[in-house]
Write a protein that holds these residues in place. Structure first.
Motif, PDB file in Angstrom:
ATOM      1  N   SER A  56       0.878  -1.224   0.087  1.00  0.00           N
ATOM      2  CA  SER A  56       0.006  -0.011  -0.008  1.00  0.00           C
ATOM      3  C   SER A  56       0.757   1.159  -0.030  1.00  0.00           C
ATOM      4  O   SER A  56       0.282   2.278  -0.075  1.00  0.00           O
ATOM      5  N   CYS A  87       3.988   0.126   6.152  1.00  0.00           N
ATOM      6  CA  CYS A  87       4.615  -0.883   5.203  1.00  0.00           C
ATOM      7  C   CYS A  87       5.038  -0.286   3.935  1.00  0.00           C
ATOM      8  O   CYS A  87       4.792   0.879   3.511  1.00  0.00           O
ATOM      9  N   CYS A 111       2.527  -4.924   4.181  1.00  0.00           N
ATOM     10  CA  CYS A 111       1.114  -5.088   4.839  1.00  0.00           C
ATOM     11  C   CYS A 111       0.517  -6.433   4.686  1.00  0.00           C
ATOM     12  O   CYS A 111      -0.459  -6.597   4.236  1.00  0.00           O
TER      13      CYS A 111
END
Length: 228
Positions: free
Chosen positions: A168, A173, A187
């Motif tokens: 993302s 992350c 993620c």
């Protein structure tokens, strides 16, 4: 040379190149961070390092010492895969370096690309144990088109670098294509290992951790590629 410890034990080699390649500082670190096992600093001589080639040449690859920059350099004018070969003190039983890191900086002063990029199937680093009849090679390491780059090669069977196949790109992350260590870094999406890793050269397949431990138990040759 500034030392950066990323694992418990580390093989640290700093290397760069004029004409073909050059060493700056070579350090082998033991299990405890900061404990130097063996090193070559090239302040007075080449400390026993020498060149080897993959084919018979009219003359040997000549290595020269640059004391001012503490480098060893060498070069050639043809399509030759030649290597810097480590002296005796880097050989023998090196099992404590399992899960360590080989770190070196490589660069070229003159690099001929008229015939395309060098073949990635020729090892960039070779670890051999003649007593164990085992020869491993680090492949897909060299990055052409860079004047100088620091490479870090783990002494384990895992891929040298991994990146997120998707992510993302949030603060918590990594995003697609960014480096990672586990799926959670992306993620919980896929963290995928790259091509660069140790290979069993005789069987043309990725090496196992058992083979890394085996070759490190009695190293007869450690070579870092200079000629591309």
């Amino acid at each position: 040379m500034a030392m950066q410890m990323t694992r418990k034990n580390s093989l640290n080699i700093k290397l760069s190149v004029v004409l073909a390649l050059l060493f700056s500082t070579v350090v082998l670190l033991e299990a405890a961070p900061g404990d130097v096992l063996v090193e070559s600093r090239f302040t007075r001589d080449m400390d026993g390092w020498f060149s080897v080639t993959d084919k018979k040449l009219d003359s040997e690859i000549q290595l020269d010492l640059d004391r001012g920059s503490q480098r060893v350099k060498g070069g050639e004018t043809g399509d030759v895969s030649w290597y810097y070969s480590a002296p005796e003190k880097f050989l023998g039983d090196q099992q404590k370096l399992y899960h360590g890191i080989l770190k070196y900086t490589l660069g070229h002063f003159i690099f001929d690309t008229t015939q395309g990029s060098p073949s990635p199937t020729i090892p960039d680093v070779i670890l051999e144990s003649k007593s164990k009849r085992l020869k491993l090679g680090a492949l897909y390491v060299f990055e052409p088109g860079t004047s100088a780059k620091e490479y870090q090669i783990p002494l384990s069977a895992s891929a040298f670098q991994s990146s997120c196949k998707s992510g993302s790109n949030a603060e918590t992350c990594a995003g697609d294509g960014e480096s990672c260590y586990k799926d959670a870094d992306c993620c919980s999406r896929q963290c995928v290992g790259g091509r660069a890793r140790w290979f069993n050269l005789k069987q043309s397949r990725p090496a196992t951790n058992a083979e890394l431990i085996k070759v490190l138990s009695d190293v007869s040759s450690l070579q870092i590629r200079g000629g591309y």
